[in-house]
Design an enzyme around this catalytic site. Structure first.
Site, PDB file in Angstrom:
ATOM      1  N   TRP A 107       0.834  -1.205   0.000  1.00  0.00           N
ATOM      2  CA  TRP A 107       0.000   0.000   0.000  1.00  0.00           C
ATOM      3  C   TRP A 107       0.865   1.249   0.000  1.00  0.00           C
ATOM      4  CZ3 TRP A 107      -4.163  -1.397  -1.971  1.00  0.00           C
ATOM      5  CH2 TRP A 107      -4.824  -2.562  -1.592  1.00  0.00           C
ATOM      6  N   ASP A 177      -1.322   6.765   6.238  1.00  0.00           N
ATOM      7  CA  ASP A 177      -2.408   5.834   5.935  1.00  0.00           C
ATOM      8  C   ASP A 177      -2.578   4.941   7.169  1.00  0.00           C
ATOM      9  OD1 ASP A 177      -3.925   3.648   5.131  1.00  0.00           O
ATOM     10  OD2 ASP A 177      -2.719   3.200   3.352  1.00  0.00           O
ATOM     11  N   LYS A 201     -11.749  -1.763   6.880  1.00  0.00           N
ATOM     12  CA  LYS A 201     -10.898  -2.611   7.712  1.00  0.00           C
ATOM     13  C   LYS A 201     -11.407  -2.645   9.147  1.00  0.00           C
ATOM     14  CE  LYS A 201      -8.567  -3.081   4.016  1.00  0.00           C
ATOM     15  NZ  LYS A 201      -7.452  -2.341   3.506  1.00  0.00           N
TER      16      LYS A 201
HETATM   17  C1  LIG Z   1      -6.957  -1.872   2.151  1.00  0.00           C
HETATM   18  C2  LIG Z   1      -5.924  -0.836   2.226  1.00  0.00           C
HETATM   19  C3  LIG Z   1      -5.822   0.191   1.253  1.00  0.00           C
HETATM   20  C4  LIG Z   1      -6.643   0.238  -0.004  1.00  0.00           C
HETATM   21  O1  LIG Z   1      -7.962   0.458   0.170  1.00  0.00           O
HETATM   22  P1  LIG Z   1      -9.012   0.433  -1.024  1.00  0.00           P
HETATM   23  O2  LIG Z   1     -10.230   0.965  -0.365  1.00  0.00           O
HETATM   24  O3  LIG Z   1      -9.156  -0.974  -1.502  1.00  0.00           O
HETATM   25  O4  LIG Z   1      -8.518   1.335  -2.112  1.00  0.00           O
HETATM   26  C5  LIG Z   1      -4.868   1.161   1.458  1.00  0.00           C
HETATM   27  N1  LIG Z   1      -4.053   1.136   2.539  1.00  0.00           N
HETATM   28  C6  LIG Z   1      -4.111   0.161   3.449  1.00  0.00           C
HETATM   29  C7  LIG Z   1      -3.169   0.175   4.598  1.00  0.00           C
HETATM   30  C8  LIG Z   1      -5.050  -0.852   3.343  1.00  0.00           C
HETATM   31  O5  LIG Z   1      -5.092  -1.820   4.259  1.00  0.00           O
END
Ligand SMILES: *Cc1c(COP(=O)(O)O)cnc(C)c1O
Length: 365
Positions: A107, A177, A201
């Protein structure tokens, strides 16, 4: 076969993932007639006073739970996590056009690659050579002092690592993030220029990112940035410039109320630490299972492990599934096992997994 109420299973999915049962029950209760309005939240105008109350309460509860200061805006945006990989550089890479990334997994790598489209994005540290099995320790001198921002992914969902420190970037705004760690533990929002997370998540169903952004970083996007991708339009309109992800915001709001009922993030963190400690202890005590990452960088949410034999891993995942312990396969890019033990995973789920691991090890010596 372990079965819960409503014949539910223990779901270790990395995302979309498990939600608290009492929230799902509340959602079910509200589904056909939300609080006497005679309609579902799915069918409700986002301009109605009922909906305004839902989004206002969600934001207020989020602010209270995460201790978000007044000089930060909270934005509920569509587009998932991936859209933030572009929105961050589009809005912030506007001065020196330099941005420093720490690449700790897929990511972070995707975010880094996206930023390269817009300016001088530099990977100042990376653990790619070791399959992202550890988190680099960086110092203030490692960042370019004239960078527009620095970027990290705090919890690496795929590899099972976490930043157990917040890098000191000096005056350079830090963007993080926090998708897979959102509200799993206390975090000091003031350390960040932007702290954002995808909902699916730890917060709600898919379809939304929550962006917590310091006010001085809003309004920097050049005029040619598409309207929807400018943080300012969403900040000015209270996440209501266009139709927001209404349903996801409503469920997130119910999750926030649930977190307040149990005592807030500190209480959630203690529960998460207990669950993770038990599972890592079981892995460390086992002769069959091995953790895949540096012990000091272990994630609280995504626990990755292997047997060292890909066929045995497959057998484990298949037999666990039969037991009602589902979604234990590692990400398709790494294999092995991954147990995502998000906020909503009860301790009994972790206990059931540990018990099954012991049984499997005894049977497959
Ligand atoms: C799942 C995830 C993403 C991506 O998310 P999407 O909604 O599928 O674009 C980005 N960063 C992290 C840390 C993630 O776990």
């Amino acid at each position: 076969m372990i079965k819960q109420k409503y014949d539910r299973v223990y779901n270790f999915s990395a995302g979309p993932s498990i939600l608290p049962l009492e929230v799902l029950e509340q959602v079910k209760e509200d589904l056909l007639n939300y609080k006497g309005t005679g309609q579902s939240v799915m069918e409700m105008s986002h301009r109605s006073k009922e909906y305004q109350k839902i989004i206002d309460e969600a934001e207020a509860d989020l602010r209270e739970l995460m201790n978000i200061p007044d000089n930060y805006k909270v934005l509920f945006l569509q587009g998932g996590g991936t859209l933030q990989f572009a929105m961050v550089p589009l809005n912030l890479m506007v001065g020196s056009k330099k941005a420093d990334y720490i690449v700790t997994g897929q990511w972070a790598k995707k975010a880094f690659e996206e930023a390269q489209k817009f300016g001088d994005a530099k990977a100042i540290a990376s653990s790619a050579a070791d399959t992202f099995s550890w988190v680099p320790k960086v110092k203030r001198e490692d960042f370019r002092p004239d960078a527009d921002y620095a970027y990290i992914c705090l919890n690496n969902t795929i590899y099972g690592t976490k930043f157990n420190y917040i890098p000191d970037t000096g005056d350079v705004p830090l963007v993080a993030d926090w998708s897979s760690g959102w509200m799993s533990e206390e975090i000091d929002v003031t350390k960040f220029g932007i702290l954002w997370g995808g909902a699916q998540k730890n917060v709600a169903p898919a379809g939304m990112s929550i962006v917590v952004i310091r006010e001085d970083l809003i309004g920097k996007a050049p005029a040619d940035v598409p309207t929807y991708l400018d943080y300012k339009i969403h900040a000015d309109k209270g996440s209501m410039y266009n139709t927001p992800p209404c349903w996801t915001i409503y469920v997130a709001g119910e999750v926030f109320k649930y977190l307040k009922r149990i005592g807030g993030i500190k209480v959630m963190q203690e529960m998460n630490e207990k669950k993770a400690a038990k599972l890592y202890a079981a892995i460390d005590a086992s002769e069959m299972f091995k953790g895949t990452v540096a012990v000091e960088d272990r994630s609280l949410m995504n626990v990755t492990f292997v047997t060292g034999d890909a066929d045995l891993d497959k057998k484990f995942i298949a037999e666990a599934r039969e037991e009602g312990l589902i979604n234990l396969a590692g990400h398709r890019s790494v294999g092995g096992m991954r147990a995502s033990i998000y906020n909503a995973m009860p301790e009994e789920g972790v206990d059931a997994l540990i018990e099954f691991m012991k049984k499997f090890e005894a049977e497959n010596k």
